[in-house]
Design an enzyme around this catalytic site. Structure first.
Site, PDB file in Angstrom:
ATOM      1  N   CYS A  52      -0.833  14.261  54.324  1.00 37.66           N
ATOM      2  CA  CYS A  52      -2.043  13.676  54.916  1.00 37.66           C
ATOM      3  C   CYS A  52      -3.198  14.667  55.000  1.00 37.66           C
ATOM      4  O   CYS A  52      -4.241  14.362  55.585  1.00 37.66           O
ATOM      5  CB  CYS A  52      -1.709  13.076  56.275  1.00 37.66           C
ATOM      6  SG  CYS A  52      -0.549  11.701  56.087  1.00 37.66           S
ATOM      7  N   HIS A  91      -7.766  15.333  63.654  1.00 30.15           N
ATOM      8  CA  HIS A  91      -6.845  14.463  62.923  1.00 30.15           C
ATOM      9  C   HIS A  91      -6.483  13.280  63.826  1.00 30.15           C
ATOM     10  O   HIS A  91      -6.547  12.138  63.399  1.00 30.15           O
ATOM     11  CB  HIS A  91      -5.604  15.266  62.539  1.00 30.15           C
ATOM     12  CG  HIS A  91      -4.709  14.609  61.557  1.00 30.15           C
ATOM     13  ND1 HIS A  91      -5.158  14.120  60.352  1.00 30.15           N
ATOM     14  CD2 HIS A  91      -3.370  14.338  61.595  1.00 30.15           C
ATOM     15  CE1 HIS A  91      -4.129  13.595  59.685  1.00 30.15           C
ATOM     16  NE2 HIS A  91      -3.041  13.716  60.425  1.00 30.15           N
ATOM     17  N   HIS A  93      -4.683   5.443  60.225  1.00 23.89           N
ATOM     18  CA  HIS A  93      -4.441   6.713  59.540  1.00 23.89           C
ATOM     19  C   HIS A  93      -4.430   6.436  58.037  1.00 23.89           C
ATOM     20  O   HIS A  93      -3.479   5.862  57.516  1.00 23.89           O
ATOM     21  CB  HIS A  93      -3.114   7.306  60.003  1.00 23.89           C
ATOM     22  CG  HIS A  93      -2.831   8.664  59.460  1.00 23.89           C
ATOM     23  ND1 HIS A  93      -3.664   9.307  58.551  1.00 23.89           N
ATOM     24  CD2 HIS A  93      -1.811   9.531  59.695  1.00 23.89           C
ATOM     25  CE1 HIS A  93      -3.158  10.483  58.253  1.00 23.89           C
ATOM     26  NE2 HIS A  93      -2.032  10.637  58.938  1.00 23.89           N
TER      27      HIS A  93
END
Lengths: 242, 373
Positions: B136, B269, B304
């Protein structure tokens, strides 16, 4: 006091006189495994193969969860460990180093993707297995190697249409030039073979296995991993003989 | 040489374009919705950040549909001589699903290299490009590599594209990890219970200062520094002491030749999982001490978006720099005790510090930190 002040003097932004070279290469295939600079080679004995490895010959400390990993992760971890050992880098969870890993494979995580999703579908599309899912990222094999070998530098899976090694070497060179890592593992792993090399700033005689120019020359002709192992072995033999 | 962002575009669950995402975030509205693309009844959650109007398992892959729109909008913007970096985690994984579920097609069509060839063709540039995949952090790592190429002088122009989509493959996987929140994700909230997956695509064109000036390109901001690290600790769980993230941030500060005092806000994040958000907050405290500065996550808005997250969040942070406003953390109700004074569900003006810090983290313990100016 904030931690940020602590590390700032550590790196110079660019050392134009710095020399980068290959300080070690490790490989593994269906015949055995080895370290090129050290001229160490191990041929599998009866009952041993790339799936049934004598791990104590490769790793300096026990590898938790080795059997759980997919094949590409095992090949990556073995080749990376052998390369670091060849370069004289002590690598472990207890002794972490700012080493980057840049790696590739021809199919990415395709086999693990198939394993994961087939298992999920066969299970009725209700439950899936997390221990299969975690290997469905192309970068997962690099992650397993980083964890076991204590590599805290950048971690990148890289792939391109033609030979990707020159691009990976360029990236490694930039990382070393800009102080992004102290050393960089660069390599490729497949189901049946893997090879990783350690790039470092070289400042001591005897640290270097071969120069970047020699490496680029070999990698520009990249075929498969076994071919590269053969070419680097020839280079080693030539250097020993000269 | 300095690396400037001279063009950027995104598709997110809010819609197409940076404005739609920015306006949705500023309005503190979530674009997360229930998934109808596949059956979610067996999973932990029915929620995801979905881009409307995409077709699933019919014709082009989800990510190609998004990227096709972006490259049509970018016609005449991207020079043919740009170097090309494509960031993704699972790319066209919907092709593999189709192969297994419907016995159609070729699973190898899901290999990132196949996607690279198609996207390079879409982009109209001569370079065949390179795939960058680092869980990610994939696209923030790609931005870092593009900036490094410009700084080193190996190119004066680089295009970064990023994409990932919400598929049954990915959804079931995150559910198996018990990572999904049963309601829209609440990053940095005391009652957060996980993430929602989301889909997005983005492109950003980076140029050297000299070339941007010569071509009279509008400058959206600068990639002033970057740091990449790995916890070397656990495949799916972040480090309990946050040292990997702190290492990445400190590397980024060195790269940008700044100190923590120069940072005005943090685009975090902020996935909404207990472990990730705790790890980030601890890391920020270690770096910034008791200084409070705006911290936000956009994942309550769009979910996400995995390999696309870093690029989307970089583009939003560049907008935040320009607007001198940090967007709200959407869905935040009760800040985590460690987040008090940092996060807000309202837009925050930032005072001291003129630069932005964007952080990302992912499986295998990877961390990235970008300094934007």
């Amino acid at each position: 006091m904030p931690d940020s002040a602590v590390l700032i003097p550590r790196w110079c932004l660019r050392e134009t006189t710095m020399t980068i070279s290959i300080s070690g290469i490790g490989w593994i295939n269906t015949e055995g495994f080895g370290r090129l600079k050290s001229s160490k080679e191990y041929k599998y004995r009866s009952g041993e193969n790339i799936q049934q490895l004598p791990k104590h010959e490769i790793f300096s400390h026990p590898f938790k969860n080795f059997g759980r990993m997919d094949t590409i992760s095992r090949v990556t971890a073995c080749a990376a460990a052998l390369a670091l050992k060849d370069a004289g880098v002590e690598a472990s969870q207890e002794n972490k180093t700012d080493t980057a890993i840049i790696g590739t494979s021809s199919e990415g995580s395709l086999r693990s993707d198939l394993d994961y999703f087939q298992d999920y579908v066969q299970g009725g599309r209700t439950l899936s297995r997390a221990n299969l899912f975690i290997y469905t990222l192309p970068s997962s094999p690099l992650g397993e190697a980083a964890i076991h070998l204590g590599c805290t530098g950048p971690l990148l899976f890289v792939s391109e249409q033609k030979s990707v090694f020159p691009k990976m070497i360029d990236m490694a060179e930039e990382m070393l030039l800009y102080g992004e890592a102290d050393a960089v593992l660069v390599g490729r792993a497949e189901q049946d073979a893997g090879m990783y090399m350690v790039l470092k700033k070289s400042d001591r005689a005897g640290e270097t296995f071969c120069t970047l120019e020699e490496t680029r020359s070999i990698l520009s002709t990249e075929a498969d991993v076994n071919f590269l192992i053969h070419k680097f072995t020839l280079l080693r033999n030539r250097k020993v003989g000269s | 040489m300095r690396a400037f962002v001279v063009a950027a575009d995104i598709i997110t669950p809010y819609g197409t374009g940076v404005d739609s995402c920015w306006n949705g975030l500023i309005a503190n509205k979530t674009a997360i919705q229930t998934v109808t693309r596949f059956d979610t009844r067996a999973f932990q959650s029915p929620y995801a950040g979905i881009v409307s109007g995409l077709t699933y398992r019919q014709g082009a892959s989800l990510v190609m549909q998004m990227l096709t729109i972006l490259f049509q909008r970018a016609a005449n913007v991207v020079p043919r001589d740009a170097k090309f970096l494509l960031a993704t985690t699972k790319g066209e994984i919907d092709y593999l699903e189709t192969y297994i579920l419907e016995h159609r097609g070729d699973p190898a069509e899901s290999i990132p290299l196949r996607l690279l060839k198609k996207v390079a063709g879409l982009s109209g540039i001569d370079d065949e490009g390179v795939i960058i995949s680092s869980a990610c952090t994939s696209s923030s790592a790609a931005v870092a590599r593009a900036a490094a190429m410009i700084r080193s002088g190996s190119t004066d122009c680089a295009l970064v594209a990023a994409c990932d989509s919400v598929t049954e493959f990915i959804y079931s996987g995150f559910s198996s990890l018990m990572a999904l929140d049963s309601v829209p994700a609440r990053p940095f909230d005391k009652n957060r219970a996980g993430l929602n997956v989301g889909e997005a695509a983005g492109i950003a064109l980076l140029m050297s200062e000299e070339r941007a000036r010569r071509e009279e390109r509008p400058v959206l901001g600068e990639i002033a520094g970057w740091g990449l690290s790995d916890d070397a600790n656990h495949m799916t769980g972040p480090c309990r002491r946050s040292e990997g993230l702190v290492l990445a941030i400190n590397k980024a500060f060195v790269s940008a030749k700044i100190t923590s005092d120069d940072i005005g806000f943090i685009g975090a994040h902020g996935t909404g999982t207990g472990y990730n958000d705790e790890m980030e907050l601890r890391g920020f405290r270690k770096v910034f001490g008791n200084r409070e500065l705006p911290v936000y996550s956009i994942k309550g808005g769009i979910g996400h978006t995995m390999g696309a997250a870093g690029l989307v969040e970089t583009i939003i942070a560049l907008r935040a720099l320009r607007e001198k406003t940090a967007p709200p953390t959407v869905n935040l109700q009760t800040p985590d005790d460690n987040a008090r004074g940092w996060v807000s569900n309202s837009p925050q003006r930032f005072g001291s510090g003129t630069k932005a810090l964007v952080t990302n983290a992912g499986f295998s313990g990877v961390n990235t930190a970008l300094v934007l100016a």
